[in-house]
Design a protein around this motif. Structure first.
Motif, PDB file in Angstrom:
ATOM      1  N   GLY A 147       0.782  -1.227   0.000  1.00  0.00           N
ATOM      2  CA  GLY A 147       0.000   0.000   0.000  1.00  0.00           C
ATOM      3  C   GLY A 147       0.812   1.274   0.000  1.00  0.00           C
ATOM      4  O   GLY A 147       0.236   2.377  -0.035  1.00  0.00           O
ATOM      5  N   TYR A 148       2.148   1.158   0.020  1.00  0.00           N
ATOM      6  CA  TYR A 148       2.976   2.362  -0.022  1.00  0.00           C
ATOM      7  C   TYR A 148       2.777   3.064  -1.364  1.00  0.00           C
ATOM      8  O   TYR A 148       2.669   2.419  -2.407  1.00  0.00           O
ATOM      9  N   PHE A 149       2.740   4.389  -1.344  1.00  0.00           N
ATOM     10  CA  PHE A 149       2.411   5.139  -2.559  1.00  0.00           C
ATOM     11  C   PHE A 149       3.426   4.914  -3.667  1.00  0.00           C
ATOM     12  O   PHE A 149       3.063   4.683  -4.828  1.00  0.00           O
ATOM     13  N   LEU A 150       4.699   5.008  -3.356  1.00  0.00           N
ATOM     14  CA  LEU A 150       5.744   4.950  -4.384  1.00  0.00           C
ATOM     15  C   LEU A 150       6.214   3.505  -4.517  1.00  0.00           C
ATOM     16  O   LEU A 150       6.857   2.953  -3.623  1.00  0.00           O
ATOM     17  N   LYS A 151       5.912   2.905  -5.669  1.00  0.00           N
ATOM     18  CA  LYS A 151       6.091   1.464  -5.838  1.00  0.00           C
ATOM     19  C   LYS A 151       7.201   1.081  -6.800  1.00  0.00           C
ATOM     20  O   LYS A 151       7.825   0.028  -6.626  1.00  0.00           O
ATOM     21  N   THR A 152       7.439   1.861  -7.845  1.00  0.00           N
ATOM     22  CA  THR A 152       8.378   1.461  -8.886  1.00  0.00           C
ATOM     23  C   THR A 152       9.307   2.614  -9.259  1.00  0.00           C
ATOM     24  O   THR A 152       9.005   3.790  -9.027  1.00  0.00           O
ATOM     25  N   THR A 153      10.406   2.241  -9.898  1.00  0.00           N
ATOM     26  CA  THR A 153      11.330   3.275 -10.360  1.00  0.00           C
ATOM     27  C   THR A 153      10.729   4.098 -11.492  1.00  0.00           C
ATOM     28  O   THR A 153      11.028   5.289 -11.616  1.00  0.00           O
ATOM     29  N   ASP A 154       9.891   3.507 -12.322  1.00  0.00           N
ATOM     30  CA  ASP A 154       9.237   4.287 -13.378  1.00  0.00           C
ATOM     31  C   ASP A 154       8.322   5.354 -12.784  1.00  0.00           C
ATOM     32  O   ASP A 154       8.276   6.492 -13.274  1.00  0.00           O
ATOM     33  N   GLN A 155       7.579   4.999 -11.757  1.00  0.00           N
ATOM     34  CA  GLN A 155       6.719   5.970 -11.086  1.00  0.00           C
ATOM     35  C   GLN A 155       7.566   7.079 -10.462  1.00  0.00           C
ATOM     36  O   GLN A 155       7.227   8.270 -10.557  1.00  0.00           O
ATOM     37  N   ALA A 156       8.672   6.703  -9.847  1.00  0.00           N
ATOM     38  CA  ALA A 156       9.554   7.703  -9.250  1.00  0.00           C
ATOM     39  C   ALA A 156      10.121   8.636 -10.315  1.00  0.00           C
ATOM     40  O   ALA A 156      10.188   9.860 -10.113  1.00  0.00           O
ATOM     41  N   LEU A 157      10.521   8.072 -11.445  1.00  0.00           N
ATOM     42  CA  LEU A 157      11.094   8.892 -12.511  1.00  0.00           C
ATOM     43  C   LEU A 157      10.066   9.880 -13.051  1.00  0.00           C
ATOM     44  O   LEU A 157      10.389  11.041 -13.344  1.00  0.00           O
ATOM     45  N   GLU A 158       8.826   9.442 -13.192  1.00  0.00           N
ATOM     46  CA  GLU A 158       7.756  10.345 -13.643  1.00  0.00           C
ATOM     47  C   GLU A 158       7.609  11.526 -12.680  1.00  0.00           C
ATOM     48  O   GLU A 158       7.462  12.681 -13.107  1.00  0.00           O
TER      49      GLU A 158
END
Length: 254
Positions: A147-158
């Motif tokens: 349930g943590y908001f930040l899940k992937t490196t792609d999401q972080a990069l966006e």
């Protein structure tokens, strides 16, 4: 190869200043920690000066842990608490000479949470810039932090691209990335320009990096070839006394 001891896990049985001293004796090049706020910054700075170690980073406060919080900065309706936690972390980091602040998103999802996190990060980057502090964001795997908001490196990069500030970088934790995405070699190569700090632990048990499914000799050699020469964060959970788990350092440094 240089290594940083994450004192959230290593020597966690010792007061933070003593853990810093233990890391120095063990031969670490730097230290980092999670939430140092119950220790006066003067005590931490004194131990850092004594050992000549650098504190690479700290986290923003998790919030009300008993109520299930694991960060505040992507939680709609709690923006004031989030900003206070960011300001607290940046002030503490400045007082101890820490390089980075990891802004913790918390448990949430959806477009409103995304927008809330982006605004919190813009505040963090602006507040941190005068002190040359880098803001980090870290995707967490769904096994340890469902349930943590930040899940992937792609999401972080966006998010990094949307915020658009030079002092916002990715915390690339090999343990979390391997569990969620795998393909560490290609992810490191693709993201190298956006990485502000690298952490590691064995997979899947989050122990010392001398066993498990990841060949860290290969990973560390790749990181070096990519031109990344900062200290890598040993954020693993030792089984037993920390000093007895450090054979991996001799292995990789030898």
């Amino acid at each position: 190869m240089k290594f940083s001891a994450n004192l959230g896990f290593l020597w966690a049985d010792k007061p933070l200043p003593d853990a810093i001293r233990a890391a120095s004796v063990a031969g670490f090049d730097a230290v980092e920690c999670h939430w140092p706020y119950n220790v006066a910054s003067e005590e931490v700075r004194s131990a850092l000066d004594e050992t000549e170690l650098k504190m690479l980073g700290i986290n923003t406060a998790r919030g009300n842990v008993a109520a299930g919080d694991n960060g505040l900065c992507a939680l709609p309706g709690r923006e004031d608490e989030a900003k206070a936690s960011i300001d607290e972390a940046i002030t503490y980091a400045r007082e101890i000479g820490a390089s980075n602040v990891h802004v913790m998103a918390g448990f949430s999802s959806g477009p409103t949470a995304h927008a809330t996190f982006v605004e919190a990060l813009r505040h963090a980057c602006a507040a941190a810039a005068p002190s040359n502090i880098t803001i980090l964001i870290e995707p967490l795997n769904g096994y340890d932090a469902p349930g943590y908001f930040l899940k992937t490196t792609d999401q972080a990069l966006e998010i990094i691209r949307q915020v658009g500030e030079r002092n916002l970088k990715l915390m690339f934790d090999c343990y979390h990335v391997q569990l969620t995405e795998g393909d560490l070699t290609h992810r490191l190569m693709a993201l190298q320009g956006d990485i502000g700090h690298i952490q590691f632990a064995s997979v899947p048990d989050r122990g010392a990096p001398d066993h498990g499914e990841v060949d860290y000799r290969h990973v560390f050699e790749l990181i070096s070839k990519l031109g990344y020469h900062a200290a890598l964060g040993a954020e693993y959970k030792p089984v037993g006394e920390t000093g007895e788990t450090l054979g991996w350092m001799r292995k990789f440094l030898g």
